[in-house]
Scaffold this active site. Sequence first.
Site, PDB file in Angstrom:
ATOM      1  N   MET A  30      65.906  38.286  37.047  1.00  9.93           N
ATOM      2  CA  MET A  30      65.214  39.180  37.081  1.00  9.93           C
ATOM      3  C   MET A  30      65.865  39.302  38.311  1.00  9.93           C
ATOM      4  O   MET A  30      65.728  40.437  39.402  1.00  9.93           O
ATOM      5  CB  MET A  30      63.506  38.398  38.926  1.00  9.93           C
ATOM      6  CG  MET A  30      63.162  38.175  37.150  1.00  9.93           C
ATOM      7  SD  MET A  30      61.388  37.950  38.327  1.00  9.93           S
ATOM      8  CE  MET A  30      62.127  36.898  39.481  1.00  9.93           C
ATOM      9  N   GLY A  31      67.336  39.924  38.508  1.00 12.02           N
ATOM     10  CA  GLY A  31      68.434  40.557  39.105  1.00 12.02           C
ATOM     11  C   GLY A  31      69.118  39.175  40.028  1.00 12.02           C
ATOM     12  O   GLY A  31      68.393  38.111  40.039  1.00 12.02           O
ATOM     13  N   LEU A  33      72.191  38.265  40.886  1.00 10.63           N
ATOM     14  CA  LEU A  33      72.676  37.853  39.862  1.00 10.63           C
ATOM     15  C   LEU A  33      74.059  36.703  40.415  1.00 10.63           C
ATOM     16  O   LEU A  33      74.412  36.867  41.528  1.00 10.63           O
ATOM     17  CB  LEU A  33      73.912  38.040  38.533  1.00 10.63           C
ATOM     18  CG  LEU A  33      72.519  38.963  37.930  1.00 10.63           C
ATOM     19  CD1 LEU A  33      73.419  39.718  37.125  1.00 10.63           C
ATOM     20  CD2 LEU A  33      71.193  38.784  37.065  1.00 10.63           C
ATOM     21  N   HIS A  37      72.740  32.315  37.205  1.00  7.26           N
ATOM     22  CA  HIS A  37      73.145  33.126  35.484  1.00  7.26           C
ATOM     23  C   HIS A  37      74.149  33.616  34.897  1.00  7.26           C
ATOM     24  O   HIS A  37      74.107  33.807  33.984  1.00  7.26           O
ATOM     25  CB  HIS A  37      72.303  35.254  36.515  1.00  7.26           C
ATOM     26  CG  HIS A  37      71.551  34.699  36.990  1.00  7.26           C
ATOM     27  ND1 HIS A  37      71.434  34.803  38.407  1.00  7.26           N
ATOM     28  CD2 HIS A  37      69.904  34.603  36.799  1.00  7.26           C
ATOM     29  CE1 HIS A  37      70.516  34.510  39.020  1.00  7.26           C
ATOM     30  NE2 HIS A  37      68.845  34.627  38.076  1.00  7.26           N
ATOM     31  N   GLY A 149      67.767  28.681  32.722  1.00  3.96           N
ATOM     32  CA  GLY A 149      68.141  28.313  32.931  1.00  3.96           C
ATOM     33  C   GLY A 149      67.017  26.842  32.739  1.00  3.96           C
ATOM     34  O   GLY A 149      65.731  26.667  32.903  1.00  3.96           O
ATOM     35  N   GLN A 155      58.998  26.161  33.019  1.00  5.92           N
ATOM     36  CA  GLN A 155      58.796  27.602  32.499  1.00  5.92           C
ATOM     37  C   GLN A 155      60.284  27.237  31.190  1.00  5.92           C
ATOM     38  O   GLN A 155      59.131  27.719  30.054  1.00  5.92           O
ATOM     39  CB  GLN A 155      60.123  29.014  33.266  1.00  5.92           C
ATOM     40  CG  GLN A 155      60.420  30.327  32.633  1.00  5.92           C
ATOM     41  CD  GLN A 155      61.043  30.516  33.654  1.00  5.92           C
ATOM     42  OE1 GLN A 155      60.269  31.267  34.652  1.00  5.92           O
ATOM     43  NE2 GLN A 155      62.379  31.130  34.024  1.00  5.92           N
ATOM     44  N   SER A 188      67.982  32.583  43.453  1.00  2.00           N
ATOM     45  CA  SER A 188      67.960  34.130  44.127  1.00  2.00           C
ATOM     46  C   SER A 188      67.522  34.149  45.905  1.00  2.00           C
ATOM     47  O   SER A 188      67.705  33.968  46.391  1.00  2.00           O
ATOM     48  CB  SER A 188      67.449  34.950  43.066  1.00  2.00           C
ATOM     49  OG  SER A 188      68.007  35.778  41.993  1.00  2.00           O
ATOM     50  N   ARG A 189      66.418  32.784  45.991  1.00  7.38           N
ATOM     51  CA  ARG A 189      65.297  32.910  46.320  1.00  7.38           C
ATOM     52  C   ARG A 189      66.146  31.802  48.047  1.00  7.38           C
ATOM     53  O   ARG A 189      66.354  31.954  49.332  1.00  7.38           O
ATOM     54  CB  ARG A 189      64.453  31.596  46.342  1.00  7.38           C
ATOM     55  CG  ARG A 189      63.072  33.145  45.366  1.00  7.38           C
ATOM     56  CD  ARG A 189      62.186  32.413  45.800  1.00  7.38           C
ATOM     57  NE  ARG A 189      61.113  33.483  45.441  1.00  7.38           N
ATOM     58  CZ  ARG A 189      60.434  33.744  43.619  1.00  7.38           C
ATOM     59  NH1 ARG A 189      61.235  32.836  42.891  1.00  7.38           N
ATOM     60  NH2 ARG A 189      59.467  34.884  43.439  1.00  7.38           N
TER      61      ARG A 189
HETATM   62  O1  PAF Z   1      63.092  33.340  35.145  1.00  7.68           O
HETATM   63  C1  PAF Z   1      63.060  34.148  35.762  1.00  7.68           C
HETATM   64  O2  PAF Z   1      64.453  34.845  36.218  1.00  7.68           O
HETATM   65  C2  PAF Z   1      62.095  34.712  35.133  1.00  7.68           C
HETATM   66  O3  PAF Z   1      61.024  34.441  35.268  1.00  7.68           O
HETATM   67  C3  PAF Z   1      62.369  35.638  33.726  1.00  7.68           C
HETATM   68  C4  PAF Z   1      62.509  34.441  32.920  1.00  7.68           C
HETATM   69  C5  PAF Z   1      63.518  36.514  34.192  1.00  7.68           C
HETATM   70  C6  PAF Z   1      61.295  36.837  33.647  1.00  7.68           C
HETATM   71  O4  PAF Z   1      61.324  37.464  34.414  1.00  7.68           O
END
Ligand code: PAF
Length: 294
Positions: A30-31, A33, A37, A149, A155, A188-189
């Site tokens: 989701m950028g 970075l 990432h 990751g 996830q 990122s958060r």
């Molecule tokens: O982990 C993330 O950044 C997001 O959940 C993903 C896998 C890019 C899906 O939007």
Amino acid sequence: MRTYNSSAAIQSTLAAFRARGQRIAFVPTMGNLHEGHLDLVRKAQRLCDVVVVSIFVNPLQFGPHEDLDAYPRTLAADKEKLFAEGVQVLFAPGVKEIYPQGMAAQSIVHVPDLGDTLCGRSRPGHFDGVTTVVSKLFNIVQPDVAVFGEKDFQQLSIIRKMVIDLCMPIDIVGVVTTREADGLAKSSRNGYLTKEQRAVAPLLNQVLRDCREAIACGFDNFLQLESHARMQLLQAGFDPDYFEIRDAHTLSTVSEDTEEVAILAAARLGKTRLIDNVRLALNPVSDWVMLAGI
Ligand code: PAF
């Protein structure tokens, strides 16, 4: 680095790579970075000839009161980082490209059970948003390998199950969490944290590691370990969402079949929701004996 916003355009480029027999690794993001990432990108480069990164802040995985609007969008800086890493292809679609009929009209991919627990319980619909967008991205990119990751361990487990259940011919590769020097998982958060909260944040990882250590030493009262950990987090100023010791393969409660445990936590520090996890492999004979208190 070639950058595409349209699915049709990226698909014709990737078809040409494939026709030359080149294997494609995909890193969806989701950028915004960071080093975490870039570690995924480096892993992808070791596995395949061509690396495709996507940057798409997916509105479908954010709840109505979550941080979709505040989520950092840093495309120019992200492009520079990917270029410096030698990434060949970037896919950075807009919302209309991914959801041309709008999100309400979108077919949804739902992974039952694994997606309904832990973060799925406190963020209803979140994992449906993730699996739906990842399926779409997989269908556009058609990678041989996709890299995720381990920080987002749930996830990763859900995506592994999804590709098996839906017969997607993609190898899912997990990469160890990249951490700050004090143990805080890169995210990122983390940028939302105040200076004071940033100083407290590494405690989440410390409490997870202490819990793992206790299990490794033979402490077998998991309920007590979980509630002690939640108390430690509360006392340090966190608002714990969950702290759970689970089977690392099924994410269900630990049983005599468990070969590896995952200890997973989510907690808020002010407005920031942090997640982290650690794992512990159990020796099939001796460790289980310790766990069962036999
Ligand atoms: O982990 C993330 O950044 C997001 O959940 C993903 C896998 C890019 C899906 O939007």
